[in-house]
Design a protein around this motif. Structure first.
Motif, PDB file in Angstrom:
ATOM      1  N   PRO A  55      -2.949  -5.257  -3.031  1.00  0.00           N
ATOM      2  CA  PRO A  55      -2.291  -3.752  -2.843  1.00  0.00           C
ATOM      3  C   PRO A  55      -1.370  -3.788  -1.822  1.00  0.00           C
ATOM      4  O   PRO A  55      -0.458  -3.170  -1.819  1.00  0.00           O
ATOM      5  CB  PRO A  55      -3.613  -2.853  -2.882  1.00  0.00           C
ATOM      6  N   GLN A  56      -1.786  -3.891  -0.451  1.00  0.00           N
ATOM      7  CA  GLN A  56      -0.659  -4.205   0.352  1.00  0.00           C
ATOM      8  C   GLN A  56       0.419  -4.741   0.446  1.00  0.00           C
ATOM      9  O   GLN A  56       1.536  -4.120   0.694  1.00  0.00           O
ATOM     10  CB  GLN A  56      -1.658  -4.364   1.905  1.00  0.00           C
ATOM     11  N   LEU A  57       0.167  -5.936  -0.109  1.00  0.00           N
ATOM     12  CA  LEU A  57       1.595  -6.589  -0.322  1.00  0.00           C
ATOM     13  C   LEU A  57       2.397  -6.078  -1.521  1.00  0.00           C
ATOM     14  O   LEU A  57       3.604  -5.784  -1.401  1.00  0.00           O
ATOM     15  CB  LEU A  57       1.138  -8.059  -0.883  1.00  0.00           C
ATOM     16  N   ALA A  58       1.647  -5.413  -2.630  1.00  0.00           N
ATOM     17  CA  ALA A  58       2.578  -4.923  -3.620  1.00  0.00           C
ATOM     18  C   ALA A  58       3.248  -3.601  -3.109  1.00  0.00           C
ATOM     19  O   ALA A  58       4.141  -3.193  -3.704  1.00  0.00           O
ATOM     20  CB  ALA A  58       1.546  -4.520  -4.819  1.00  0.00           C
ATOM     21  N   LEU A  59       2.589  -2.770  -2.246  1.00  0.00           N
ATOM     22  CA  LEU A  59       3.172  -1.446  -1.802  1.00  0.00           C
ATOM     23  C   LEU A  59       4.173  -1.645  -0.833  1.00  0.00           C
ATOM     24  O   LEU A  59       5.284  -1.116  -0.959  1.00  0.00           O
ATOM     25  CB  LEU A  59       2.083  -0.575  -1.169  1.00  0.00           C
ATOM     26  N   ARG A  60       4.102  -2.837   0.131  1.00  0.00           N
ATOM     27  CA  ARG A  60       5.266  -3.268   0.942  1.00  0.00           C
ATOM     28  C   ARG A  60       6.187  -3.624   0.174  1.00  0.00           C
ATOM     29  O   ARG A  60       7.494  -3.357   0.587  1.00  0.00           O
ATOM     30  CB  ARG A  60       4.865  -4.438   1.886  1.00  0.00           C
TER      31      ARG A  60
END
Length: 288
Positions: free
Chosen positions: A223-228
Motif C-alpha cells: 500500500p505504501q508503494l502504491a500510494l507513493r
C-alpha cells in the motif's frame, strides 16, 4: 508528517492536501466517526465523503469534535449521480451542507456522469444542467471548488464547452496498472487535478507479486508503494482504512520511488509499464 499537509493548487487557486482520507464503504455511526477522528489525530487534513456513502453526519461530527480550526481541514462531498436537474442538485447539496454541519464544503463533486444503476448512459444535457446548479453553489461560497468524478474525456469536454467553470478535479478509479491514461492526460492538459479513488484497488493490489517484490526493495508495504506511486505521478490518492494501524501506515510515505533522474533502476517506469495489478477488480466504464 509533511506529506499530509503538502498541497496541490487547484485551477481556481484553492490549495488541497495531497492525500485524502477516503470514507467509501465506511458505515455511518461509530465506525465512520471513530475512523475519521483517528485520521485527524494521525494528521490527515483532507477528508473525502459523499451523500451516497450515507456517513456525512458522522464524518461532520468527528471533524467538529476534533476541534480543528475549520480552515485547517479540507472536506469533499459529492452529489448523488442520478440527480441531474437544477433544483434536485440544490436540494441534495443543502442536505449535505446540513448533515456535515461544518460551515462550508471545500470541494463538491458530481459523483458520476450517469446514474450508478445505468453506468455508461449518455447524460450530456442533464450534466450541463446539473453543472449550472453546481456553479451557483460555487458562487455562493458554500463550496470553495467544484469538480466531477468518473467523467471521461467526452464528459469533461461537454462541460467545458457548454458551461463557464472548468472542473477543478476529476476523481477516478486509479491504481498501479490501471491509470486511465486518456482521462489523465486530458485532465492534466487542462489543469484538472486527478484524484485516485481505490488507489489500492480495495486491497486487491496486495496480491500483486510484482508490487510485493518491489516494495520489499524499498522496505515498505505494498500500500505504501502504491500510494507513493500516485503522488509521484502528480495524482491525489484517497486511501480508506478503519484501523488505527492502517490509517497510520498509509501516511508513511517519506521515501522516493526511483526515476530516470535518480538512479539506473527507474522503478517509476517499471510501475508505469505494469499490467493491471488487480485485473479481477471491478472497473467503472470511465475510460474513453
Amino acid at each position: 508528517m509533511a506529506v499530509l499537509t503538502d498541497v496541490y493548487e487547484l485551477n481556481n487557486g484553492v490549495n488541497i492536501p495531497k492525500i485524502g482520507f477516503g470514507t467509501w464503504q465506511i458505515p455511518d455511526g461509530k465506525v465512520a466517526y471513530e475512523s475519521t477522528l483517528t485520521a485527524l489525530k494521525e494528521g490527515y487534513r483532507h477528508i473525502d465523503t459523499a451523500k451516497a456513502y450515507g456517513n456525512e453526519v458522522s464524518v461532520g461530527r468527528a471533524i467538529r469534535d476534533f476541534g480543528i480550526a475549520r480552515e485547517n481541514v479540507f472536506v469533499t462531498s459529492k452529489l448523488p449521480s442520478h440527480i441531474k436537474d437544477h433544483d434536485g442538485v440544490l436540494k441534495a447539496f443543502n442536505e449535505t451542507f446540513s448533515d456535515l454541519n461544518i460551515g462550508y464544503v471545500d470541494l463538491y463533486l458530481i459523483h458520476a456522469p450517469w446514474p450508478w444503476r445505468n453506468i455508461g448512459q449518455k447524460c450530456d444535457t442533464e450534466n450541463v444542467e446539473a453543472w449550472g446548479a453546481m456553479e451557483e453553489i460555487y458562487k455562493s461560497g458554500k463550496a470553495r471548488a467544484i469538480g466531477v468524478s468518473n467523467f471521461n474525456v467526452h464528459d469533461l469536454k461537454n462541460l467545458m464547452k457548454n458551461t463557464k467553470v472548468t472542473p477543478a478535479v476529476d476523481q477516478i478509479q486509479y491504481y498501479v496498472g490501471f491509470t486511465e491514461p486518456k482521462i489523465t492526460a486530458f485532465a492534466k492538459a487542462h489543469n484538472i487535478l486527478i484524484e485516485a479513488y481505490s488507489p489500492l484497488a480495495t486491497g486487491d493490489v496486495l496480491h500483486s507479486t510484482e508490487l510485493t517484490a518491489l516494495a520489499d526493495t524499498y522496505n515498505v508495504t505494498v500500500p505504501q508503494l502504491a500510494l507513493r506511486y500516485c503522488l509521484q505521478a502528480g495524482v491525489l490518492p484517497l486511501p480508506k482504512a478503519t484501523s488505527q494501524a492502517h490509517i497510520a501506515a498509509n501516511k508513511a510515505l517519506d521515501f522516493m520511488i526511483s526515476t530516470i533522474d535518480m538512479i539506473s533502476t527507474i522503478d517509476m517506469e517499471r510501475l508505469n509499464a505494469c499490467q493491471d495489478t488487480a485485473p479481477s477488480h471491478f472497473h467503472n466504464e470511465t475510460q474513453g
